[in-house]
Design an enzyme around this catalytic site. Structure first.
Site, PDB file in Angstrom:
ATOM      1  N   HIS A 168     -33.213  14.047  23.235  1.00  0.00           N
ATOM      2  CA  HIS A 168     -33.975  13.323  22.202  1.00  0.00           C
ATOM      3  C   HIS A 168     -34.694  12.116  22.796  1.00  0.00           C
ATOM      4  CE1 HIS A 168     -34.055  12.337  17.637  1.00  0.00           C
ATOM      5  NE2 HIS A 168     -35.111  11.818  18.244  1.00  0.00           N
ATOM      6  N   ARG A 211     -44.401   9.728  23.628  1.00  0.00           N
ATOM      7  CA  ARG A 211     -45.640   9.185  23.028  1.00  0.00           C
ATOM      8  C   ARG A 211     -46.944   9.800  23.527  1.00  0.00           C
ATOM      9  NH1 ARG A 211     -42.621   7.416  19.016  1.00  0.00           N
ATOM     10  NH2 ARG A 211     -41.485   5.490  19.416  1.00  0.00           N
ATOM     11  N   ASP A 217     -38.753  15.946  13.841  1.00  0.00           N
ATOM     12  CA  ASP A 217     -38.113  14.632  13.971  1.00  0.00           C
ATOM     13  C   ASP A 217     -39.098  13.488  13.759  1.00  0.00           C
ATOM     14  OD1 ASP A 217     -35.647  13.021  14.926  1.00  0.00           O
ATOM     15  OD2 ASP A 217     -37.291  12.218  16.121  1.00  0.00           O
ATOM     16  N   HIS A 230     -33.811  16.049  11.395  1.00  0.00           N
ATOM     17  CA  HIS A 230     -33.960  14.587  11.434  1.00  0.00           C
ATOM     18  C   HIS A 230     -32.984  13.901  10.464  1.00  0.00           C
ATOM     19  CE1 HIS A 230     -35.975  10.701  11.667  1.00  0.00           C
ATOM     20  NE2 HIS A 230     -36.303  10.741  10.406  1.00  0.00           N
ATOM     21  N   ASP A 290     -32.514   8.972  21.861  1.00  0.00           N
ATOM     22  CA  ASP A 290     -33.581   8.694  20.887  1.00  0.00           C
ATOM     23  C   ASP A 290     -34.481   7.571  21.419  1.00  0.00           C
ATOM     24  OD1 ASP A 290     -35.238   8.780  18.709  1.00  0.00           O
ATOM     25  OD2 ASP A 290     -33.765   8.102  17.246  1.00  0.00           O
ATOM     26  N   GLY A 330     -37.053   1.661  16.296  1.00  0.00           N
ATOM     27  CA  GLY A 330     -36.860   2.318  17.582  1.00  0.00           C
ATOM     28  C   GLY A 330     -36.390   1.397  18.686  1.00  0.00           C
TER      29      GLY A 330
END
Lengths: 438, 311
Positions: A68, A72, A160, A187, A313, A332
């Site tokens: 995960h 970008r 997700d 998700h 993540d 995030g």
């Protein structure tokens, strides 16, 4: 050829945790012995030059596999790109990373899958495997061409970042994905319950006057998706589990034999909402940090196997985006470069988790579930591996990070225990915390 | 006591001594405010910037008047006409104000924590004039000032705060301030607007107004944001008003001469009836006057330096 002398090998794929001599040749693990002399090594080398590493006091384990990450690219390269993200990965001890599909555009066809995969190959650091969306445009409606995307290199399917709100679409996805054998990653967030929430709903959010996201925003979708997986027999993976109720639901479903795996993020194992200040945007993450009780449930779930994997993540953002009032900053945490060290220092050193379990959850289990190379140091296995020095300490400094992002709660803090050498397919890509050039 | 703070961001981290010191200073300021010629040279040459990201009449004007009475130069940045509407971030706006060498910045912003965010960047002092749903310290200070002016020492007395507590920075700041001064505080409203996690503020929670009114020395109504109905937090103004509206009849249940407060602006005949709003019990205009005095006190304490107008 590499000769790693007297290194403590942790390889849960062969239930091994003991000192070994390890030989690496041609991108593979050649042999592993309890003791070895230089003569014996030279005989095996057959004239090839031998790089000798004294591994005393250090650990060697299969490279971490992170199922995960958000890299970008394409579309938000100001936050991160596949090159910077895969460099950050190997600096942090990850040799394989799965890239989530919520880029701009979203990865919902084979051409984009191949683009991500090829950017990873061009970068040439960690193996970068693309995750495709479940639905076209990530709109939660029509399914993507899963078989074609698998042929292009997709490792899993996930919307997700957005939940598939329509239960029938989720059910169909679990059914259809069977022809690929790949997991659907949920998700786990009900968007109406989550609303405009900024942090976990509870006494801390009430005190700070920040809109809360109730724990049920996650657990109602976990319950739904477990039932759908059970009914369809589909292959389900649950992302970033963060609540006690979710852990309980997963434990019960596993006892019934449902085909599911689940992951937990390092920050949910380390932090909780009580530690957050009203301007701590570095700790603003989705799902939000839970209570102390949640943190304990997650650690227990990881120990007993209810939670199969750790995954970062990794969610890079720019400083400008995070330098805002809490409600305006994006969710995030960028964590590829600090996650392993943080888990070592906060959970392994205090005895909350064994290092063997950490490696199993962060390398062996992901390889098994997603059908990936790596996750083992058995002779013949791909030489994706990490040499970890428990004594190496470092202040997390923005000038040293190779990710484009600086949104880590460890910025300016000291961490101890780091990967000091990392190999991908037998090639040394990181040495003494420096990512090697190409 | 010697004033140490650069900023006033929240009551939560203030000591009782600091609160007392502010209230004492405000008493002197109110005397000055009541003079026919209300202008002092105390803060001559000091600049105060009002940075209001939310619409506000009374709070912004109150801060402006407070600064002017003390002789400071006050500038109000109307956000709608400024570079903020061109998308400038609070971070960059803060840096710009810093470069203009303001001495004090008053901020109101819709995001919780924005005042602390600004204070962390600026060398200048910052007063929080309301940040999201988090805090509104000057409101809480003017409220306790008004209560004490009317009722004397509030220690051991009972205050009931009625309405949309969940979304109210006024309720939060009052909870901290009043409890630090020994007041018994009850939040009352529907469970959707007074959820159980508000207990974290240390107050009592209730959903039946009539049952908590007996013995209340102060009843404070909060403004009901009418758009909350659309998000389903309560079914109708009619039912809300029936259950939680302050009426003369209902207020008899306190069984004493309670005072009625409201931070304004009021929704007449929703949270408070016309009759109550215009009654002698309601000190709503007094709150406004005292607000200027409290803000004078804070501006003075933060940038008054060595001048000793209130010595």
């Amino acid at each position: 050829m590499w000769w790693l002398k007297d290194v403590w090998v942790i390889d849960p794929s062969q239930t091994l945790s003991a000192p070994r001599h390890v030989l690496i040749k041609g991108g593979q693990v050649l042999e592993m012995f309890a003791s070895m002399t230089e003569e014996e090594v030279l005989t095996i080398a057959q004239g090839e030059s031998v790089e000798t590493i004294n591994g005393e006091g250090k650990f060697l384990f299969p490279g971490l596999i992170d199922v995960h990450t958000h890299l970008r690219e394409p579309g938000q390269e100001e936050k991160e790109d596949i090159l910077s993200g895969s460099r950050a990965a190997v600096r942090g001890g990850f040799t394989t990373i799965l890239a989530m599909a919520n880029t701009k555009p979203v990865i919902d066809n084979r051409a984009l899958i191949e683009f991500v995969r090829m950017q990873g190959e061009r970068a040439g650091y960690a193996h970068v495997l693309p995750i495709g969306t479940v639905t076209k445009g990530m709109q939660g409606g029509e399914l993507v061409e899963m078989a074609d995307m698998k042929a292009g290199g997709a490792a899993a399917f996930s919307d997700d970042g957005k939940n598939i709100q329509n239960a029938e679409v989720m059910r169909l996805a679990l059914e259809y994905a069977k022809i690929t054998g790949l997991p659907i990653i949920s998700h786990c967030e009900d968007k109406d319950l989550a609303g405009e929430g900024q942090m976990r709903r509870g006494m801390v959010s009430a005190r700070m006057g920040l809109k809360g996201i109730p724990a049920s925003a996650e657990s109602v979708i976990v319950a739904r998706d477990l039932l759908l997986a059970e009914e369809t027999g589909g292959k389900l993976h649950l992302a970033h589990i963060s609540t006690t109720e979710s852990v309980d639901l997963i434990r019960q479903a596993k006892a019934r034999g449902v085909n599911i795996t689940a992951e937990v993020n390092p920050h949910h194992l380390i932090f909780c909402d009580e530690e957050m200040g009203i301007t701590d945007t570095a700790l603003k993450v989705n799902p939000p940090l839970g209570s102390q009780k949640d943190r304990e449930s997650l650690i227990e779930g990881l120990r007993d196997g209810t939670l199969d994997m750790i995954a970062t993540d990794h969610a890079p953002h720019t400083m400008a985006e995070k330098s805002r009032p809490f409600a305006e900053a994006p969710f995030g945490i960028a964590s590829l470069e600090t996650a392993l060290s943080a888990i070592w220092q906060h959970l392994v050193v205090p005895g909350r988790l064994s290092f063997e379990r950490v490696i199993e959850a962060w390398s062996v289990s992901p390889a098994k579930r997603f059908g990936l190379p790596g996750g083992s140091l058995k002779p013949g296995a791909i030489a994706d591996m990490v040499l970890f020095d428990p004594d190496f300490s470092e202040v997390i400094d923005s000038t040293q990070l190779v990710s484009k992002a600086r949104n880590t709660p460890f910025l300016g803090k000291n961490l101890q225990g780091f990967p000091v050498m990392v190999w991908v397919e037998g090639q040394l890509v990181q040495k003494n915390r420096t990512v090697l050039g190409k | 006591m010697k004033w140490q703070r650069k900023d006033v961001l929240a009551i939560e981290d203030m000591s009782v001594d600091e609160i007392r010191h502010i209230l004492h200073t405000a008493k002197v300021m109110k005397e000055i405010l009541m003079r026919p010629i209300k202008k002092l040279p105390t803060l001559k040459g000091k600049s105060v910037v009002n940075l209001f990201y939310e619409a506000s009449t009374r709070t912004r004007t109150s801060f402006e008047m407070a600064g002017k009475v003390l002789g400071a130069d006050t500038t109000s940045i109307a956000v709608a006409q400024s570079s903020v509407s061109k998308g400038e971030s609070l971070y960059d706006t803060a840096k710009t104000i810093q470069a203009m060498r303001a001495d004090l910045v008053i901020i109101r912003h819709s995001s919780s924590g924005s005042a602390k965010f600004l204070a962390d960047i600026l060398d200048a002092g910052v007063i929080n004039a309301g940040d999201g749903q988090h805090a509104h310290p000057t409101q809480a200070l003017l409220d306790i000032f008004t209560m004490e002016e009317q009722l004397g020492d509030m220690n051991g007395k009972k205050v009931v705060i009625v309405g949309d507590v969940l979304h109210s920075r006024v309720a939060r700041s009052n909870a901290w301030c009043l409890q630090k001064l020994g007041v018994d505080v009850t939040f009352v409203g529907p469970p959707t607007l007074v959820p159980f996690e508000m207990e974290g503020l240390g107050v009592k929670l209730a959903h039946d107004l009539d049952s908590v009114l007996p013995g209340a020395d102060v009843v404070m109504a909060l403004r009901l944001q009418l758009e909350r109905q659309k998000s389903g937090l309560f079914p109708s103004l009619r039912e809300y008003s029936q259950l939680y509206g302050l009426t003369t009849e209902r207020l008899k249940k306190t069984e004493k001469q309670s005072i009625i407060l409201h931070p304004g602006p009021m929704n007449r005949n929703v949270e408070i009836s016309d009759e109550v709003a215009d009654s002698a019990q309601a000190l709503i205009e007094r709150q406004v006057t005292n607000g200027v005095a409290i803000r004078m006190a804070l501006i003075y304490l933060l940038i008054g330096g060595s001048s000793n107008v209130v010595a």
